[in-house]
Scaffold this motif. Structure first.
Motif, PDB file in Angstrom:
ATOM      1  N   VAL A 314       7.034  37.748   7.039  1.00 55.29           N
ATOM      2  CA  VAL A 314       7.167  39.084   7.620  1.00 55.29           C
ATOM      3  C   VAL A 314       8.177  39.091   8.764  1.00 55.29           C
ATOM      4  N   THR A 315       8.271  37.976   9.486  1.00 54.22           N
ATOM      5  CA  THR A 315       9.209  37.914  10.606  1.00 54.22           C
ATOM      6  C   THR A 315      10.637  38.169  10.127  1.00 54.22           C
ATOM      7  N   GLY A 391       4.547  32.981  15.651  1.00 56.20           N
ATOM      8  CA  GLY A 391       3.901  32.285  14.546  1.00 56.20           C
ATOM      9  C   GLY A 391       2.632  31.560  14.909  1.00 56.20           C
ATOM     10  N   ARG A 521      -7.034  31.318  15.160  1.00 55.79           N
ATOM     11  CA  ARG A 521      -7.826  32.013  14.148  1.00 55.79           C
ATOM     12  C   ARG A 521      -9.303  31.683  14.291  1.00 55.79           C
ATOM     13  N   ARG A 532       0.830  30.794   7.415  1.00 56.57           N
ATOM     14  CA  ARG A 532      -0.596  30.961   7.175  1.00 56.57           C
ATOM     15  C   ARG A 532      -1.015  30.358   5.861  1.00 56.57           C
TER      16      ARG A 532
HETATM   17  C1  6R9 Z   1       4.251  37.060  12.595  1.00 58.35           C
HETATM   18  C2  6R9 Z   1       3.368  36.086  11.907  1.00 58.35           C
HETATM   19  C3  6R9 Z   1      -0.219  35.698  11.759  1.00 58.35           C
HETATM   20  C4  6R9 Z   1      -1.073  34.737  12.553  1.00 58.35           C
HETATM   21  C5  6R9 Z   1      -1.858  35.415  13.642  1.00 58.35           C
HETATM   22  C6  6R9 Z   1      -2.022  34.286  14.643  1.00 58.35           C
HETATM   23  C7  6R9 Z   1      -0.725  33.514  14.540  1.00 58.35           C
HETATM   24  C8  6R9 Z   1       1.426  34.603  15.298  1.00 58.35           C
HETATM   25  C9  6R9 Z   1       1.429  34.148  17.416  1.00 58.35           C
HETATM   26  C10 6R9 Z   1       0.249  33.646  16.849  1.00 58.35           C
HETATM   27  C11 6R9 Z   1      -0.419  32.885  18.912  1.00 58.35           C
HETATM   28  C12 6R9 Z   1       1.648  33.955  18.830  1.00 58.35           C
HETATM   29  N1  6R9 Z   1       0.287  33.934  15.523  1.00 58.35           N
HETATM   30  N2  6R9 Z   1       2.141  34.738  16.423  1.00 58.35           N
HETATM   31  N3  6R9 Z   1      -0.677  33.006  17.603  1.00 58.35           N
HETATM   32  N4  6R9 Z   1       0.685  33.318  19.525  1.00 58.35           N
HETATM   33  N5  6R9 Z   1       2.772  34.371  19.455  1.00 58.35           N
HETATM   34  O1  6R9 Z   1       3.334  34.928  12.267  1.00 58.35           O
HETATM   35  O2  6R9 Z   1       2.614  36.586  10.886  1.00 58.35           O
HETATM   36  O3  6R9 Z   1       2.365  34.771   9.138  1.00 58.35           O
HETATM   37  O4  6R9 Z   1       0.907  36.831   9.160  1.00 58.35           O
HETATM   38  O5  6R9 Z   1       0.627  35.006  10.857  1.00 58.35           O
HETATM   39  O6  6R9 Z   1      -0.239  33.784  13.218  1.00 58.35           O
HETATM   40  O7  6R9 Z   1      -3.079  33.465  14.267  1.00 58.35           O
HETATM   41  O8  6R9 Z   1      -3.069  35.923  13.151  1.00 58.35           O
HETATM   42  P1  6R9 Z   1       1.642  35.789   9.925  1.00 58.35           P
END
Ligand code: 6R9
Length: 655
Positions: A314-315, A391, A521, A532
């Motif tokens: 998505v990024t 991420g 999570r 993920r």
């Molecule tokens: C954009 C993206 C989402 C999951 C999210 C969380 C983790 C993402 C983070 C972060 C801590 C951050 N996450 N950014 N945790 N600090 N700045 O990564 O989407 O692949 O759907 O993942 O990633 O756990 O719930 P996606």
């Protein structure tokens, strides 16, 4: 001490210069945030005007988080086209400006390409016409399985132009995963390339696609882009993109789309079952991608913006293609990896293209940190102004290195917390407004109403110095609208544990200053190198192997990847554990899902710790995988407590 327990003493206020030039300073943020929450209609009604509408909207927000009626609509009577917004409307003012800088995998073999907005327009129209000729029309689904080449952006925008719904499958996914997604969304066409060069190696994308299509209906067509020109097999359903686009017209009318028509589907892992197709729509998504890109990266006209993600995540959707192009930016598309040809690759590209905003993942930072500072310092990084992270939580050590060595102490780091489901940033610092704390995602973006709940009772915990699960109290325009083909699953996954709220699946802490820290999570999703992975997916791949009786997968702390994949495997009666079998299972999972799902550690488990009702006690497995079995907690409900001793004795991760 875990990262979350670190005292938060280090704090970096924005420099006066940064606050002065930024779109908002601290006061501006507070004022704008208050308006966005108190009067979302007015706030987003105004922000929606950042786009060009074919029919202006009269309604702004119509959203419900009510159980049984989860319904999210933004700008619902407006019409627009995303490609027209990302390309056409810039032609008059910036037709000759570079829209995309493409940087190849191997800079010693190929040069970067600069694609202007006018050229982008022509290429996207051609691709759109090719798709139309293949029978694709409004509402049809198109799978994109491409390397990070300009054609990936053309394909996304071509779909948007004709109203087709794209679903990108990361080029690292296996034929099985690709096949499941083609079938899952009922795609008419798959767009792929012959090969995908990455880090000096080549993935045979066309061959993978052929294998995937063997599991699909015969009438799915395959449009093949030439990337390397190496030979591939050719079948009756294949179409040669390069030949067809040469003949295609460079004009294609942009379809008038309703704000709530789907723009794309993106499959993502959850805690249960197969990956779900997250659906994003047209108007709200683009408003949100554009606004977050502008404010969070403090983007100004003329800036060179680089997000190192892949468009398969998505990024890449929001911050390589849609957000930056909606804002008329110059965006970099990078085909390679951070360490090829050498560990200076990122910084060489930053220097070469005079990058102003650089956005990457903690896992890359940790990997590069280990390579030595000289890889960074030998390049001229004086154009860098803002650094971003996404991420997973960024550990303070990596944050400090990023800040001091890459940013030379000068560039604010925006640690952006968000998800595939949220479309854009949710919690993040803003460069001119926020006093940064290494490791904190800090403040809600405009319109985002974070609510912290007590995990078991679901009660709201107010105030500062608190911890709980992170929910969002009201809708924002970038929110996903449904799970493709399964609205019930949408409600069940995100709105049923805590009624009336969107549940993120993450835990968080709010410190004494009111800043948010994501603690990771709270469900069975692990975060490997910022990607993920549902433990259930890896487990079902493992048990699909003939020699495996049962398996349980958990995450464990990994120095570079953040989390590694730890698999407990029980073999079928009569099967013997061996290193060869371990290797076989690793390869098996790679083929079933893709390299990112390969277990880092496999432990042979004669038995798994289960309750008398047969539930695997993952809490115990996580502790053993973390090499922290001193605190196993209550094991009295186990059917056979002795299995735990065996698992501890043979644990694979020893600190
Ligand atoms: C954009 C993206 C989402 C999951 C999210 C969380 C983790 C993402 C983070 C972060 C801590 C951050 N996450 N950014 N945790 N600090 N700045 O990564 O989407 O692949 O759907 O993942 O990633 O756990 O719930 P996606």
């Amino acid at each position: 001490m875990t990262m979350q327990e670190m005292p938060s003493q280090a704090a970096y206020p924005p420099s006066a210069e940064m606050s002065a030039r930024a779109h908002v300073d601290a006061t501006g943020y507070a004022e704008m945030y208050a308006t966005s929450i108190n009067d979302p209609e007015a706030f987003w009604g105004k922000e929606g005007l950042r786009l060009e509408w074919m029919t202006p909207y009269t309604k702004v927000k119509n959203t419900s988080f009510e159980p049984g009626n989860i319904d999210i609509r933004w700008f619902e009577d407006g019409t627009l086209n995303v490609a027209a917004n990302c390309i056409d409307r810039h032609l008059e003012t910036r037709g000759d400006q570079t829209a995309i800088i493409w940087e190849p995998d191997d800079p010693t073999k190929e040069d970067a390409k600069h694609i202007t907005y006018r050229e982008l327009h022509g290429s996207v129209c051609k691709m759109a016409n090719v798709l139309k000729d293949l029978g694709v029309s409004k509402g049809d689904r198109v799978i994109i399985y491409l390397p990070m080449i300009p054609e990936a952006a053309y394909a996304m925008l071509a779909c948007a132009r004709i109203g087709a719904i794209h679903s990108i499958v990361f080029a690292g996914f296996s034929p099985d995963a690709l096949g499941a997604r083609i079938n899952g969304c009922g795609a008419k066409v798959v767009i792929t390339a012959d090969f995908a060069p990455r880090g000096g190696r080549e993935t045979p994308l066309k061959a993978n696609t052929d294998a995937a299509l063997a599991q699909c209906e015969d009438d799915v067509k395959c449009l093949v882009v030439k990337r390397t020109g190496s030979e591939t097999a050719w079948t009756e359903r294949d179409y040669d993109y390069n030949a067809l686009s040469e003949q295609a017209s460079a004009d294609c009318t942009a379809e008038e789309m309703n704000a709530e028509d789907p723009l794309f589907i993106l499959y993502t892992s959850g805690s249960t079952g197969q990956p779900k197709g997250v659906v994003h729509t047209t108007g709200g998504y683009l408003v949100y991608a554009s606004m977050t890109h502008e404010y969070v990266f403090d983007y100004h006209d003329g800036d060179i913006f680089w997000c190192t993600a892949d468009v398969g995540w998505v990024t890449g959707h929001s911050y390589i293609v849609y957000g930056p192009l909606a804002n008329g930016a110059t965006t970099i598309m990078f085909e390679g990896v951070p360490t090829y040809p050498d560990a200076g690759r990122f910084w060489e590209v930053c220097a070469k293209h005079k990058v102003n905003q650089f956005y990457t993942a903690p896992t890359a930072i940790r990997a590069l940190m280990g390579a030595g500072n000289e890889w960074v310092t030998k390049h001229d990084l004086s154009d860098l102004r803002i650094l971003g992270s996404v991420g997973e939580p960024i550990n303070p050590e990596a944050w400090n290195w990023y800040h001091e060595v890459v940013g030379q102490g000068r560039c604010p780091i925006v640690d952006t917390f968000w998800q595939t489901e949220t479309g854009g940033h949710m919690l993040t610092p803003l460069p001119g407004a926020t006093t940064l704390k290494p490791g904190a995602a800090q403040q809600p973006f405009f319109g985002v109403k974070p609510v912290v709940l007590e995990p078991t009772s679901g009660e709201v915990i107010e105030g500062k110095g608190i911890e709980g699960v992170l929910c969002i109290g009201d809708s924002w325009p970038g929110q996903m609208r449904t799970v493709w083909g399964d609205h019930e699953r949408f409600e069940k996954t995100y709105f049923s544990d805590y009624k009336g709220y969107y549940f993120s699946g993450d835990g968080c802490r709010v410190d004494e200053d009111g800043d948010f820290w994501i603690t990771g999570r709270v469900d069975d999703v692990i975060n490997v190198s910022g990607h993920r992975m549902g433990t259930a997916e890896v487990e079902s791949a493992l048990v699909a192997h003939a020699k495996v009786a049962e398996s349980a997968v958990v995450g464990y702390p990994h120095d570079v990847k953040g989390q590694g994949i730890y698999a407990y495997v029980t073999l079928m009666n009569g099967e013997e554990p061996s290193d060869a079998l371990r290797k076989e299972l690793e390869v098996w999972v790679r083929t079933e899902i893709g390299p990112i799902a390969k277990p880092d550690l496999i432990q042979w488990a004669p038995g798994l710790p289960k309750t008398r009702s047969g539930k695997i006690m993952r809490r115990i497995l996580r502790k053993i995988a973390e090499d922290d079995f001193g605190a196993l907690g209550d094991t009295s409900t186990l059917a056979d407590p002795s299995v735990v001793d065996d698992l501890i004795a043979n644990r694979m991760n020893r600190k």
